[in-house]
Design a protein around this motif. Sequence first.
Motif, mmCIF file in Angstrom:
data_model
loop_
_atom_site.group_PDB
_atom_site.id
_atom_site.type_symbol
_atom_site.label_atom_id
_atom_site.label_comp_id
_atom_site.label_asym_id
_atom_site.label_seq_id
_atom_site.Cartn_x
_atom_site.Cartn_y
_atom_site.Cartn_z
ATOM 1 N N HIS A 25 0.857 -1.185 0.000
ATOM 2 C CA HIS A 25 0.000 0.000 0.000
ATOM 3 C C HIS A 25 0.894 1.236 0.000
ATOM 4 C CE1 HIS A 25 -2.725 -3.066 1.576
ATOM 5 N NE2 HIS A 25 -3.732 -2.270 1.246
ATOM 6 N N ARG A 26 0.878 1.968 -1.107
ATOM 7 C CA ARG A 26 1.721 3.158 -1.239
ATOM 8 C C ARG A 26 0.991 4.195 -2.080
ATOM 9 N NH1 ARG A 26 3.933 0.632 2.209
ATOM 10 N NH2 ARG A 26 6.054 -0.140 2.209
ATOM 11 N N ASP A 124 -2.644 3.646 7.558
ATOM 12 C CA ASP A 124 -2.863 3.104 8.900
ATOM 13 C C ASP A 124 -4.094 3.770 9.533
ATOM 14 O OD1 ASP A 124 -2.636 1.797 11.301
ATOM 15 O OD2 ASP A 124 -0.703 2.676 11.846
ATOM 16 N N ASP A 125 -5.258 3.547 8.906
ATOM 17 C CA ASP A 125 -6.511 4.140 9.343
ATOM 18 C C ASP A 125 -7.617 3.096 9.188
ATOM 19 O OD1 ASP A 125 -8.912 5.493 9.651
ATOM 20 O OD2 ASP A 125 -8.389 7.129 8.307
ATOM 21 N N PRO A 126 -8.183 2.588 10.291
ATOM 22 C CA PRO A 126 -9.192 1.525 10.214
ATOM 23 C C PRO A 126 -10.423 1.888 9.375
ATOM 24 C CG PRO A 126 -8.480 1.849 12.483
ATOM 25 C CD PRO A 126 -7.862 2.942 11.667
ATOM 26 N N SER A 127 -10.708 3.162 9.207
ATOM 27 C CA SER A 127 -11.885 3.548 8.426
ATOM 28 C C SER A 127 -11.691 3.333 6.921
ATOM 29 C CB SER A 127 -12.243 5.013 8.688
ATOM 30 O OG SER A 127 -11.279 5.869 8.127
ATOM 31 N N LEU A 128 -10.491 2.939 6.481
ATOM 32 C CA LEU A 128 -10.217 2.756 5.057
ATOM 33 C C LEU A 128 -10.754 1.440 4.497
ATOM 34 C CD1 LEU A 128 -6.561 4.085 4.834
ATOM 35 C CD2 LEU A 128 -8.659 5.225 4.101
ATOM 36 N N GLY A 129 -11.245 0.565 5.343
ATOM 37 C CA GLY A 129 -11.776 -0.716 4.858
ATOM 38 C C GLY A 129 -10.686 -1.569 4.244
ATOM 39 N N SER A 131 -8.430 -0.957 2.154
ATOM 40 C CA SER A 131 -7.124 -0.318 2.006
ATOM 41 C C SER A 131 -6.382 -0.144 3.326
ATOM 42 C CB SER A 131 -7.276 1.054 1.341
ATOM 43 O OG SER A 131 -7.737 0.916 0.034
ATOM 44 N N TYR A 132 -7.027 -0.505 4.434
ATOM 45 C CA TYR A 132 -6.402 -0.378 5.752
ATOM 46 C C TYR A 132 -5.184 -1.286 5.833
ATOM 47 C CZ TYR A 132 -5.935 -0.853 10.855
ATOM 48 O OH TYR A 132 -5.467 -0.878 12.139
ATOM 49 N N ASP A 133 -4.062 -0.729 6.258
ATOM 50 C CA ASP A 133 -2.812 -1.478 6.360
ATOM 51 C C ASP A 133 -2.107 -1.048 7.643
ATOM 52 O OD1 ASP A 133 -0.784 -3.201 5.685
ATOM 53 O OD2 ASP A 133 0.110 -1.878 4.188
ATOM 54 N N PRO A 134 -2.459 -1.684 8.765
ATOM 55 C CA PRO A 134 -1.935 -1.243 10.070
ATOM 56 C C PRO A 134 -0.416 -1.362 10.170
ATOM 57 C CG PRO A 134 -3.070 -3.351 10.284
ATOM 58 C CD PRO A 134 -3.290 -2.875 8.877
ATOM 59 N N GLY A 135 0.165 -0.365 10.785
ATOM 60 C CA GLY A 135 1.602 -0.376 11.040
ATOM 61 C C GLY A 135 2.455 -0.171 9.803
ATOM 62 N N ASN A 136 1.852 0.162 8.709
ATOM 63 C CA ASN A 136 2.575 0.329 7.460
ATOM 64 C C ASN A 136 3.186 1.723 7.400
ATOM 65 O OD1 ASN A 136 3.488 0.548 4.851
ATOM 66 N ND2 ASN A 136 1.604 -0.127 3.893
ATOM 67 N N GLU A 137 4.459 1.807 7.666
ATOM 68 C CA GLU A 137 5.159 3.082 7.583
ATOM 69 C C GLU A 137 6.099 3.054 6.389
ATOM 70 O OE1 GLU A 137 7.084 4.131 11.210
ATOM 71 O OE2 GLU A 137 5.294 3.782 12.422
ATOM 72 N N TYR A 138 6.157 4.157 5.678
ATOM 73 C CA TYR A 138 7.049 4.247 4.529
ATOM 74 C C TYR A 138 7.402 5.703 4.284
ATOM 75 C CZ TYR A 138 2.864 5.543 1.838
ATOM 76 O OH TYR A 138 1.722 6.160 1.369
ATOM 77 N N ASP A 139 8.450 5.908 3.527
ATOM 78 C CA ASP A 139 8.893 7.250 3.166
ATOM 79 C C ASP A 139 8.743 7.434 1.662
ATOM 80 O OD1 ASP A 139 9.838 8.017 5.773
ATOM 81 O OD2 ASP A 139 11.539 6.674 5.453
ATOM 82 N N ALA A 140 8.504 8.658 1.255
ATOM 83 C CA ALA A 140 8.497 9.018 -0.160
ATOM 84 C C ALA A 140 9.623 10.013 -0.386
ATOM 85 C CB ALA A 140 7.166 9.619 -0.566
ATOM 86 N N TYR A 141 10.386 9.788 -1.428
ATOM 87 C CA TYR A 141 11.520 10.648 -1.737
ATOM 88 C C TYR A 141 11.246 11.439 -3.017
ATOM 89 C CZ TYR A 141 13.814 7.769 1.727
ATOM 90 O OH TYR A 141 14.121 7.118 2.888
ATOM 91 N N TRP A 142 11.129 12.747 -2.869
ATOM 92 C CA TRP A 142 10.965 13.672 -3.986
ATOM 93 C C TRP A 142 12.252 14.474 -4.110
ATOM 94 C CZ3 TRP A 142 6.942 14.085 -7.388
ATOM 95 C CH2 TRP A 142 5.766 13.409 -7.056
ATOM 96 N N ASP A 143 12.642 14.784 -5.327
ATOM 97 C CA ASP A 143 13.868 15.541 -5.554
ATOM 98 C C ASP A 143 13.705 16.386 -6.821
ATOM 99 O OD1 ASP A 143 16.448 16.430 -5.156
ATOM 100 O OD2 ASP A 143 17.418 14.533 -5.623
ATOM 101 N N ASN A 144 14.638 17.294 -7.016
ATOM 102 C CA ASN A 144 14.737 18.092 -8.244
ATOM 103 C C ASN A 144 13.461 18.871 -8.564
ATOM 104 O OD1 ASN A 144 17.389 17.101 -8.732
ATOM 105 N ND2 ASN A 144 16.472 15.234 -9.533
ATOM 106 N N LEU A 145 12.838 19.441 -7.545
ATOM 107 C CA LEU A 145 11.635 20.230 -7.768
ATOM 108 C C LEU A 145 11.981 21.475 -8.583
ATOM 109 C CD1 LEU A 145 8.635 20.689 -7.273
ATOM 110 C CD2 LEU A 145 9.259 21.897 -5.182
ATOM 111 N N GLU A 146 11.211 21.689 -9.652
ATOM 112 C CA GLU A 146 11.385 22.856 -10.508
ATOM 113 C C GLU A 146 10.060 23.594 -10.614
ATOM 114 O OE1 GLU A 146 12.781 21.849 -14.411
ATOM 115 O OE2 GLU A 146 14.211 20.392 -13.627
ATOM 116 N N THR A 147 10.132 24.898 -10.633
ATOM 117 C CA THR A 147 8.965 25.722 -10.925
ATOM 118 C C THR A 147 9.399 26.765 -11.935
ATOM 119 O OG1 THR A 147 9.401 27.318 -9.170
ATOM 120 C CG2 THR A 147 8.023 25.428 -8.605
ATOM 121 N N ALA A 148 8.456 27.216 -12.743
ATOM 122 C CA ALA A 148 8.794 28.236 -13.737
ATOM 123 C C ALA A 148 7.539 28.955 -14.185
ATOM 124 C CB ALA A 148 9.477 27.598 -14.945
#
Length: 170
Positions: A25-26, A124-129, A131-148
């Motif tokens: 679940h990500r 990690d929210d029981p109301s998700l039915g 999609s609920y995935d208890p204890g599921n911790e993860y990181d997302a890595y974003w880089d090189n943000l550009e705006t113009a």
Amino acid sequence: YNQEGLNVNYFKGDLYLPADWETSHRRSDMWGTLYDTTGTTITGYPIIGFGNIDGSSPTYRYWTDNGWVNVTSVTPTYDAWHSFEMKMSEDVVHYYIDGQFVGSWQFPSSSFFGNVIMQVYNFDDPSLGASYDPGNEYDAYWDNLETATINPVYNVTQDTYHTTIQDAID
């Protein structure tokens, strides 16, 4: 408050997709906040990113007024970086993944992006039915943000928008 800022019509960011995102679940997205010409009224929230809501259906996707649109023209690959872009031309936001146009959404009365939000979803929210995935911790890595602030160049033959004339030709 004597603050100043720059209104933009282009965002780009790179998201790293670890191998476990294919079977877990990500979700991580890049959101924009659109404003009207006065800069005081929010007119929309375009979103593009990656989602694997049930842990077995990974997909790239973007948001429109009809809900999520799964991208079928670009397949996620893992242990790799992928670019996500939103370009605004007139009142239309064009979505790109890894440089490939994947869709668009019209936002009447929109003039510019006021900000960008990189987000991660908490499963990690029981109301998700299902999609609920208890204890599921993860990181997302974003880089090189550009705006113009750009005036995109439209390639009629390819039906694509580009930031430079040379890019449109290539």
